[in-house]
Design a protein around this motif. Sequence first.
Motif, short mmCIF file in Angstrom:
data_model
loop_
_atom_site.label_atom_id
_atom_site.label_comp_id
_atom_site.label_asym_id
_atom_site.label_seq_id
_atom_site.Cartn_x
_atom_site.Cartn_y
_atom_site.Cartn_z
N VAL A 98 -9.67 3.45 -9.84
CA VAL A 98 -9.82 2.29 -10.70
C VAL A 98 -9.22 1.05 -10.03
N LEU A 99 -9.73 -0.12 -10.41
CA LEU A 99 -9.09 -1.39 -10.08
C LEU A 99 -8.34 -1.85 -11.32
N TYR B 56 -1.71 19.65 -1.58
CA TYR B 56 -2.82 18.80 -1.10
C TYR B 56 -3.25 17.77 -2.13
N SER B 57 -2.61 17.69 -3.27
CA SER B 57 -2.91 16.61 -4.22
C SER B 57 -2.46 15.28 -3.61
N THR B 58 -3.20 14.20 -3.91
CA THR B 58 -2.88 12.90 -3.34
C THR B 58 -2.91 11.81 -4.41
N PHE B 59 -2.19 10.73 -4.14
CA PHE B 59 -2.17 9.55 -4.99
C PHE B 59 -2.00 8.35 -4.05
N SER B 60 -2.91 7.37 -4.16
CA SER B 60 -2.88 6.22 -3.27
C SER B 60 -3.16 4.95 -4.05
N GLY B 61 -2.65 3.84 -3.52
CA GLY B 61 -2.90 2.54 -4.13
C GLY B 61 -2.61 1.42 -3.16
N PHE B 62 -3.21 0.27 -3.41
CA PHE B 62 -2.94 -0.89 -2.58
C PHE B 62 -3.31 -2.17 -3.32
N LEU B 63 -2.70 -3.26 -2.88
CA LEU B 63 -2.98 -4.59 -3.41
C LEU B 63 -4.29 -5.07 -2.81
N VAL C 39 -4.58 -7.86 -8.30
CA VAL C 39 -5.54 -6.79 -8.55
C VAL C 39 -5.23 -5.67 -7.56
N TYR C 40 -5.08 -4.46 -8.08
CA TYR C 40 -4.70 -3.30 -7.28
C TYR C 40 -5.76 -2.21 -7.43
N SER C 41 -5.90 -1.43 -6.39
CA SER C 41 -6.80 -0.29 -6.40
C SER C 41 -5.97 0.99 -6.36
N PHE C 42 -6.35 1.97 -7.20
CA PHE C 42 -5.66 3.26 -7.25
C PHE C 42 -6.70 4.38 -7.23
N ASN C 43 -6.36 5.49 -6.59
CA ASN C 43 -7.19 6.69 -6.69
C ASN C 43 -6.28 7.90 -6.58
N PHE C 44 -6.73 8.99 -7.17
CA PHE C 44 -5.93 10.22 -7.14
C PHE C 44 -6.84 11.44 -7.11
N HIS C 45 -6.29 12.52 -6.56
CA HIS C 45 -6.95 13.82 -6.51
C HIS C 45 -5.85 14.85 -6.79
N ALA D 209 0.85 -1.20 0.00
CA ALA D 209 0.00 0.00 0.00
C ALA D 209 0.88 1.24 0.00
N PHE D 210 0.38 2.29 -0.65
CA PHE D 210 1.07 3.58 -0.59
C PHE D 210 0.04 4.70 -0.60
N SER D 211 0.43 5.81 -0.02
CA SER D 211 -0.36 7.03 -0.08
C SER D 211 0.61 8.19 0.02
#
Length: 194
Positions: free
Chosen positions: A158-159, A183-190, A112-118, A65-67
């Motif tokens: 997205v997955l 304050y922009s963010t990028f996160s993901g995890f397995l 399968v990984y999940s990612f999101n960003f703002h 996981a990362f954020s």
Amino acid sequence: EDGAREEGVSRGRGARADPLSQNDTEPIVLEGKCLVVCDSNPAADWRASNSPLGISVRAANSKVAFSVVRSNNHEPSEMSNKTRIIYFDQVLVNIGNFFTFESVFLSPRKGVYSFNFHVIKVYQSQTIQVNLMLNGRPVISAFAGDKDVTREAATNGVLLYLEKEDKVYLKLEKGNLVGGWQYSTFSGFLVFPL
């Protein structure tokens, strides 16, 4: 007493019989050292399995996981303007250390990984387009372009099915981040390994 405890574990005694910790996908950890998981559904034909004994070998630590966040409002560097990769300077979480200093996530295993960003744009009248890239190709995009607000976010999630060593990062496809992107963010995890 510690010697007897270690001996008991090595002979199979002393292991917890907790049914919630044992299933098809998670290894049974004895003293934190078990790396081999017996497959509860071994292949009928041993040649169809990766192992002649129907044993699945999996990493005991499948947590990834990362954020990351942009902690200041400095404008993009010259290098950032050339590559158009959106860089993040503060790591909040990096379990497994697979998010690099170049702001690229490097997949450690198939799954399968999940990612999101703002990605925040400030004080601009132009639209920005942010792409989530997989090995140099865009997968999803997000836009921000309201001319009547001082801050707006291009956001998406997205997955993805990833292979080992796939690279995922954010790229500014259109527009610029003049004024910064604090304050922009990028996160993901397995989500789960395959």
